[in-house]
Scaffold this motif. Structure first.
Motif, PDB file in Angstrom:
ATOM      1  N   ALA A  34      -2.973  13.239  -6.547  1.00 10.60           N
ATOM      2  CA  ALA A  34      -4.140  13.383  -5.661  1.00 10.60           C
ATOM      3  C   ALA A  34      -4.790  14.768  -5.767  1.00 10.60           C
ATOM      4  CB  ALA A  34      -3.753  13.089  -4.222  1.00 10.60           C
ATOM      5  N   TYR A  43      -8.546  15.531  -7.029  1.00  4.94           N
ATOM      6  CA  TYR A  43      -9.484  16.250  -6.165  1.00  4.94           C
ATOM      7  C   TYR A  43     -10.062  17.462  -6.923  1.00  4.94           C
ATOM      8  CZ  TYR A  43     -11.119  19.223  -2.354  1.00  4.94           C
ATOM      9  OH  TYR A  43     -11.886  20.030  -1.546  1.00  4.94           O
ATOM     10  N   GLU A  47     -14.028  15.254  -1.777  1.00  2.42           N
ATOM     11  CA  GLU A  47     -13.146  14.420  -0.926  1.00  2.42           C
ATOM     12  C   GLU A  47     -13.629  12.973  -0.925  1.00  2.42           C
ATOM     13  OE1 GLU A  47     -10.148  16.909   1.088  1.00  2.42           O
ATOM     14  OE2 GLU A  47     -10.581  14.816   1.515  1.00  2.42           O
ATOM     15  N   ASP A  48     -14.944  12.805  -0.824  1.00  2.00           N
ATOM     16  CA  ASP A  48     -15.498  11.446  -0.848  1.00  2.00           C
ATOM     17  C   ASP A  48     -15.181  10.745  -2.166  1.00  2.00           C
ATOM     18  OD1 ASP A  48     -16.517  11.872   1.654  1.00  2.00           O
ATOM     19  OD2 ASP A  48     -18.580  12.254   0.989  1.00  2.00           O
ATOM     20  N   TRP A  76      -6.810   1.155  -5.806  1.00  3.77           N
ATOM     21  CA  TRP A  76      -6.059   0.178  -5.015  1.00  3.77           C
ATOM     22  C   TRP A  76      -6.580  -1.236  -5.263  1.00  3.77           C
ATOM     23  CZ3 TRP A  76      -2.021  -1.555  -2.776  1.00  3.77           C
ATOM     24  CH2 TRP A  76      -2.086  -2.528  -1.801  1.00  3.77           C
ATOM     25  N   LEU A 121      -9.422   6.457  -4.952  1.00  2.00           N
ATOM     26  CA  LEU A 121      -8.179   5.818  -4.501  1.00  2.00           C
ATOM     27  C   LEU A 121      -8.442   4.375  -4.075  1.00  2.00           C
ATOM     28  CD1 LEU A 121      -6.693   8.859  -2.545  1.00  2.00           C
ATOM     29  CD2 LEU A 121      -5.892   7.953  -4.735  1.00  2.00           C
ATOM     30  N   LEU A 122      -9.574   4.153  -3.421  1.00  2.00           N
ATOM     31  CA  LEU A 122      -9.904   2.780  -3.006  1.00  2.00           C
ATOM     32  C   LEU A 122     -10.116   1.872  -4.212  1.00  2.00           C
ATOM     33  CD1 LEU A 122     -12.305   3.258   0.018  1.00  2.00           C
ATOM     34  CD2 LEU A 122     -10.215   1.891  -0.014  1.00  2.00           C
ATOM     35  N   ALA A 182       0.055   7.260  -6.288  1.00  2.00           N
ATOM     36  CA  ALA A 182      -1.170   8.058  -6.423  1.00  2.00           C
ATOM     37  C   ALA A 182      -1.027   9.465  -5.863  1.00  2.00           C
ATOM     38  CB  ALA A 182      -2.326   7.346  -5.729  1.00  2.00           C
ATOM     39  N   GLU A 183      -0.111   9.613  -4.907  1.00  2.00           N
ATOM     40  CA  GLU A 183       0.020  10.890  -4.202  1.00  2.00           C
ATOM     41  C   GLU A 183       0.315  12.050  -5.158  1.00  2.00           C
ATOM     42  OE1 GLU A 183       3.046  10.762  -1.245  1.00  2.00           O
ATOM     43  OE2 GLU A 183       1.871  12.013   0.123  1.00  2.00           O
ATOM     44  N   LEU A 232       0.815  -1.207   0.000  1.00  2.00           N
ATOM     45  CA  LEU A 232       0.000   0.000   0.000  1.00  2.00           C
ATOM     46  C   LEU A 232       0.857   1.269   0.000  1.00  2.00           C
ATOM     47  CD1 LEU A 232      -2.903   1.097   0.055  1.00  2.00           C
ATOM     48  CD2 LEU A 232      -2.913   0.836   2.527  1.00  2.00           C
ATOM     49  N   GLU A 276       0.460   4.359  -2.514  1.00  3.60           N
ATOM     50  CA  GLU A 276       0.292   5.751  -2.074  1.00  3.60           C
ATOM     51  C   GLU A 276       1.289   6.672  -2.778  1.00  3.60           C
ATOM     52  OE1 GLU A 276       0.367   6.060   2.181  1.00  3.60           O
ATOM     53  OE2 GLU A 276      -1.310   4.664   2.393  1.00  3.60           O
ATOM     54  N   LEU A 326     -12.693  11.450  -4.155  1.00  5.28           N
ATOM     55  CA  LEU A 326     -11.257  11.148  -4.187  1.00  5.28           C
ATOM     56  C   LEU A 326     -10.963   9.875  -3.403  1.00  5.28           C
ATOM     57  CD1 LEU A 326      -8.321  11.827  -4.883  1.00  5.28           C
ATOM     58  CD2 LEU A 326      -8.255  13.319  -2.882  1.00  5.28           C
ATOM     59  N   GLN A 327     -11.557   9.771  -2.226  1.00  7.61           N
ATOM     60  CA  GLN A 327     -11.336   8.589  -1.388  1.00  7.61           C
ATOM     61  C   GLN A 327     -11.803   7.314  -2.121  1.00  7.61           C
ATOM     62  OE1 GLN A 327     -12.851   9.111   2.555  1.00  7.61           O
ATOM     63  NE2 GLN A 327     -12.550   6.966   3.130  1.00  7.61           N
TER      64      GLN A 327
END
Lengths: 92, 199
Positions: free
Chosen positions: B38, B42, B56-57, B67, B63-64, B34-35, B27, B31, B59-60
């Motif tokens: 990000a 966003y 933000e939701d 992953w 990313l999930l 993806a960082e 992970l 990160e 984006l989260q």
């Protein structure tokens, strides 16, 4: 090569103004639109308006907003939770 | 997926190595991968949704999903394009949910900046504010495919090829949406206001 005027030049030009300002036209189409716009105030105004619109929109592209610093902490927590849930459902 | 590990990565680790390690369940490598993107992810979500919390939701969730899908990433697209596609799909999904609730779909306030001339009086400031508002309203009224095309190509500044790839359509279909979107915004805002903004 000389292009002849056509009855639908105005409607056709209005539909293709965006292609024109993008330079997304072949020589013949470009010339057709330019010849018409030279004589048509609506179409020449349309070209200027679209160029202004693109400038306005493009002018905002460099502004990246900042995501919150904790975003990856939340992702980690979600991943951990999903693994815990999966582990629990695997138990006999 | 194999059990997740988290190991620190060096700042100059090549992308290919980060992808390999992330695909093996690291992970930390994901990160690092993806960082870099990000904030742009966003921003694009914010341009679609106009709401920081929802962006933000998105984006989260982006990313999930990335992953969970990293093992299937074959490297045919760039990491950036791949992540962007997920973010755009998630944004559209969020907008769909919102439209089903019949709430307004605004455009991010700061998405449209009207540059100020060197000497800007109060009247001119008011005009710029009015134009910005007219643009926001016009973009809000576009259909989702047209809005996506306009945001990706004209605001985000992606190439036609990249934007078409992200939206999952051919370049010709993408251009057709884009031209349609511009003509619609032009019609809604009006030529006179647009030309006046150019000075």
């Amino acid at each position: 090569m000389r292009l002849r005027k056509r009855r639908d030049d105005h409607a056709w030009s209005q539909e293709h103004l965006s292609h024109y300002v993008d330079g997304d036209m072949n020589w013949r189409s470009r010339r057709r639109l330019e010849l018409h716009a030279e004589e048509c105030p609506d179409c020449s105004l349309g070209i200027r308006a679209l160029r202004a619109l693109l400038r306005l929109l493009n002018g905002s592209s460099g502004r990246a907003a900042a995501a919150s610093a904790g975003i990856f902490d939340r992702v980690r927590a979600d991943v951990a939770r999903a693994e815990t849930d999966a582990g629990e459902s695997d138990e006999p | 997926m194999s059990r997740t590990i988290w190991s620190p990565v060096s700042a100059n680790m090549p992308e290919r190595e980060l992808i390999g390690r992330a695909q093996a369940g690291d992970l930390g490598a994901f990160e690092a991968l993806a960082e870099v993107h990000a904030h742009r992810l966003y921003t694009v979500a914010l341009r679609f949704l106009g709401d920081g919390g929802e962006a933000e939701d998105v984006l989260q969730e982006t990313l999930l999903r990335a992953w969970r899908g990293i093992r299937r990433f074959e490297g045919r697209a760039m990491v950036f394009t791949w992540l962007y596609r997920i973010a755009v799909n998630e944004s559209n999904r969020a907008l769909d949910r919102r439209q089903r609730r019949r709430t307004d779909v605004p455009v991010y306030e700061q998405a449209i900046e009207v540059p100020a001339p060197p000497r800007d009086g109060p009247a001119s400031q008011a005009e710029r504010q009015e134009l910005r508002e007219a643009l926001r309203v016009a973009i809000s009224q576009l259909s989702m495919p047209c809005r996506t095309a306009l945001v990706l190509r004209d605001i985000e500044g992606l190439s036609t090829r990249e934007a078409a790839e992200i939206t999952g359509v051919g370049e010709a279909a993408f251009k057709s949406r884009l031209h349609q979107a511009r003509l619609r915004v032009r019609a809604l805002v009006g030529d006179a206001a647009l030309v006046a903004s150019a000075g």
